[in-house]
Design a protein around this motif. Structure first.
Motif, PDB file in Angstrom:
ATOM      1  N   ILE A  24       8.879  -9.246  -6.001  1.00 55.64           N
ATOM      2  CA  ILE A  24       9.414  -8.703  -4.745  1.00 55.64           C
ATOM      3  C   ILE A  24       9.228  -9.709  -3.613  1.00 55.64           C
ATOM      4  N   LYS A  25       8.041 -10.327  -3.560  1.00 52.77           N
ATOM      5  CA  LYS A  25       7.753 -11.289  -2.498  1.00 52.77           C
ATOM      6  C   LYS A  25       8.654 -12.515  -2.610  1.00 52.77           C
ATOM      7  N   LYS A  26       8.812 -13.044  -3.835  1.00 56.08           N
ATOM      8  CA  LYS A  26       9.649 -14.234  -4.031  1.00 56.08           C
ATOM      9  C   LYS A  26      11.100 -13.941  -3.681  1.00 56.08           C
ATOM     10  N   THR A  27      11.585 -12.770  -4.114  1.00 56.46           N
ATOM     11  CA  THR A  27      12.972 -12.405  -3.835  1.00 56.46           C
ATOM     12  C   THR A  27      13.202 -12.251  -2.343  1.00 56.46           C
ATOM     13  N   TYR A  28      12.260 -11.604  -1.652  1.00 59.52           N
ATOM     14  CA  TYR A  28      12.413 -11.410  -0.205  1.00 59.52           C
ATOM     15  C   TYR A  28      12.458 -12.751   0.524  1.00 59.52           C
ATOM     16  N   ARG A  29      11.553 -13.661   0.168  1.00 58.31           N
ATOM     17  CA  ARG A  29      11.523 -14.948   0.858  1.00 58.31           C
ATOM     18  C   ARG A  29      12.850 -15.692   0.685  1.00 58.31           C
ATOM     19  N   THR A  54      14.544  -7.070   5.136  1.00 59.18           N
ATOM     20  CA  THR A  54      13.211  -6.976   5.733  1.00 59.18           C
ATOM     21  C   THR A  54      12.696  -5.543   5.657  1.00 59.18           C
ATOM     22  N   GLU A  55      13.568  -4.585   5.946  1.00 58.87           N
ATOM     23  CA  GLU A  55      13.187  -3.174   5.844  1.00 58.87           C
ATOM     24  C   GLU A  55      12.806  -2.824   4.413  1.00 58.87           C
ATOM     25  N   ALA A  56      13.586  -3.310   3.448  1.00 57.70           N
ATOM     26  CA  ALA A  56      13.307  -3.034   2.042  1.00 57.70           C
ATOM     27  C   ALA A  56      11.973  -3.654   1.632  1.00 57.70           C
ATOM     28  N   TYR A  57      11.707  -4.879   2.098  1.00 58.25           N
ATOM     29  CA  TYR A  57      10.456  -5.556   1.742  1.00 58.25           C
ATOM     30  C   TYR A  57       9.245  -4.839   2.333  1.00 58.25           C
ATOM     31  N   GLU A  58       9.374  -4.364   3.574  1.00 63.85           N
ATOM     32  CA  GLU A  58       8.256  -3.669   4.211  1.00 63.85           C
ATOM     33  C   GLU A  58       7.814  -2.466   3.397  1.00 63.85           C
ATOM     34  N   VAL A  59       8.769  -1.786   2.779  1.00 57.41           N
ATOM     35  CA  VAL A  59       8.439  -0.596   1.994  1.00 57.41           C
ATOM     36  C   VAL A  59       7.938  -0.971   0.608  1.00 57.41           C
ATOM     37  N   LEU A  60       8.675  -1.820  -0.098  1.00 54.06           N
ATOM     38  CA  LEU A  60       8.352  -2.110  -1.500  1.00 54.06           C
ATOM     39  C   LEU A  60       7.146  -3.031  -1.650  1.00 54.06           C
TER      40      LEU A  60
END
Length: 336
Positions: A24-29, A54-60
């Motif tokens: 999740i972190k790698k995909t968001y970056r 960004t909203e999706a990353y904050e939750v997941l």
């Protein structure tokens, strides 16, 4: 939130529900760099995509939020359990179908048998609203707080304070910002001081619920959340960032331009630095509550080029042929 407003955060990031936290972190970056406004000046579609990922990353990226999101879907923000709110004994909601309810309030009213609910079989009490927190705990949220007619639901001595969250960008948190917020039918202006950090609590006096016994209003507490940044991260009170350097810069030393929250500075990279070492930019970090700034820690990452010219290859081969340094010389002393 209506069913049609539901956002599939997994689909937004292009990952599966079984993806690990690292994935999740790698995909968001990757996506954040692709859609960041600085990389797409004037592109509103890219800016919208950036806000979505960004909203999706904050939750997941938050294990507790992700668990609620997976379990409750579009009603995850309203759903428990959370601080000060435990599930009713004997109630199993793991496989419950929430789609039959117009809102999570309707489900709760149905569950507790409240009169007048608009749910499938029961009624709704208009005095009850879950978007607030008292000092004794309860569901959280900001906006749509309980109206004055609902204070009778509280026991004597219950605090009239309420709590919500406010999300800021890195820039807003660093510089401070004034926000206009809606509390039901009331609009208030709130000043967020410079240097707010994740978890900071901003007190707004006299904007809580009306205490029916003292006839005085409690306070409103805003808990700060900060959107992830593509370059800066928090390390306690300091900021930390990663800066890539080439092998020749690491061997010979160099001067490198480093972004800081308030502009670019030139930093000396000493000769012979190793990948993973950190250099300190004093006073270039986050604003301190009592004045001054924390430090910015610069983590050096040595990056080898993948595509090199024929001249570069020839020179690297000459270096390899004449190199006297062996970083693995101590391997001879290693044994079981």
């Amino acid at each position: 939130m209506a069913a049609t407003d539901f956002k599939d955060y997994y689909a937004i990031l292009g990952i599966s529900k079984t993806s690990s936290a690292d994935d999740i972190k790698k995909t968001y970056r990757k996506l954040a760099r692709k859609y960041h406004p600085d990389m797409n000046p004037g592109n509103r579609e890219a800016e919208a995509h950036f806000k979505e990922v960004t909203e999706a990353y904050e939750v997941l990226s938050d294990p507790e939020k992700r668990k609620k999101y997976d379990q409750f879907g579009q009603y995850w923000k309203q759903a428990g359990p959370g601080p000060g709110w435990s599930s009713a004994p004997g109630v199993d909601v793991n496989n419950f179908d929430f789609s039959q309810f117009g809102s999570f309030d309707e489900f709760i009213n149905e569950l507790l048998g409240r009169v007048g609910s608009t749910g499938p079989t029961a009624g709704r009490n208009p005095r009850w609203n879950y978007n607030y927190r008292t000092s004794t705990g309860g569901p959280t949220g900001f906006g749509g707080f309980e109206n004055a007619s609902g204070v009778g639901d509280r026991a004597a001595g219950t605090s009239a304070d309420r709590e919500g969250t406010i999300t800021l960008t890195f820039s807003e948190a660093f510089q401070g910002v004034q926000r206009r917020l809606s509390l039901g039918n009331e609009m208030i202006d709130v000043r967020i001081p410079a240097g707010a950090k994740p978890g900071s609590r901003i007190r707004v006096k006299g904007k809580g619920q009306l205490n029916p016994y003292s006839q005085q209003r409690g306070d409103l507490y805003l808990v700060v959340e900060i959107q992830p940044h593509t370059f800066f991260q928090f390390d306690g009170d300091n900021l930390v960032c990663e800066v890539p350097v080439t092998p020749d810069e690491a061997v010979l030393g160099s001067q490198v331009e480093i972004p800081t929250p308030d502009g670019t500075v030139t930093m000396n990279v000493p000769a012979g630095i190793r990948s993973g070492q950190s250099l300190r930019l004093r006073g270039k970090g986050w604003p301190r509550p009592k004045g001054g700034r924390s430090d910015q820690l610069v983590k050096i990452v040595i990056v080898a080029p993948k595509d090199i010219s024929a001249t570069e290859r020839e020179l690297y081969e000459k270096i390899r042929a004449s190199r006297s340094f062996n970083p693995r010389s101590h391997f001879q002393e290693i044994h079981l």
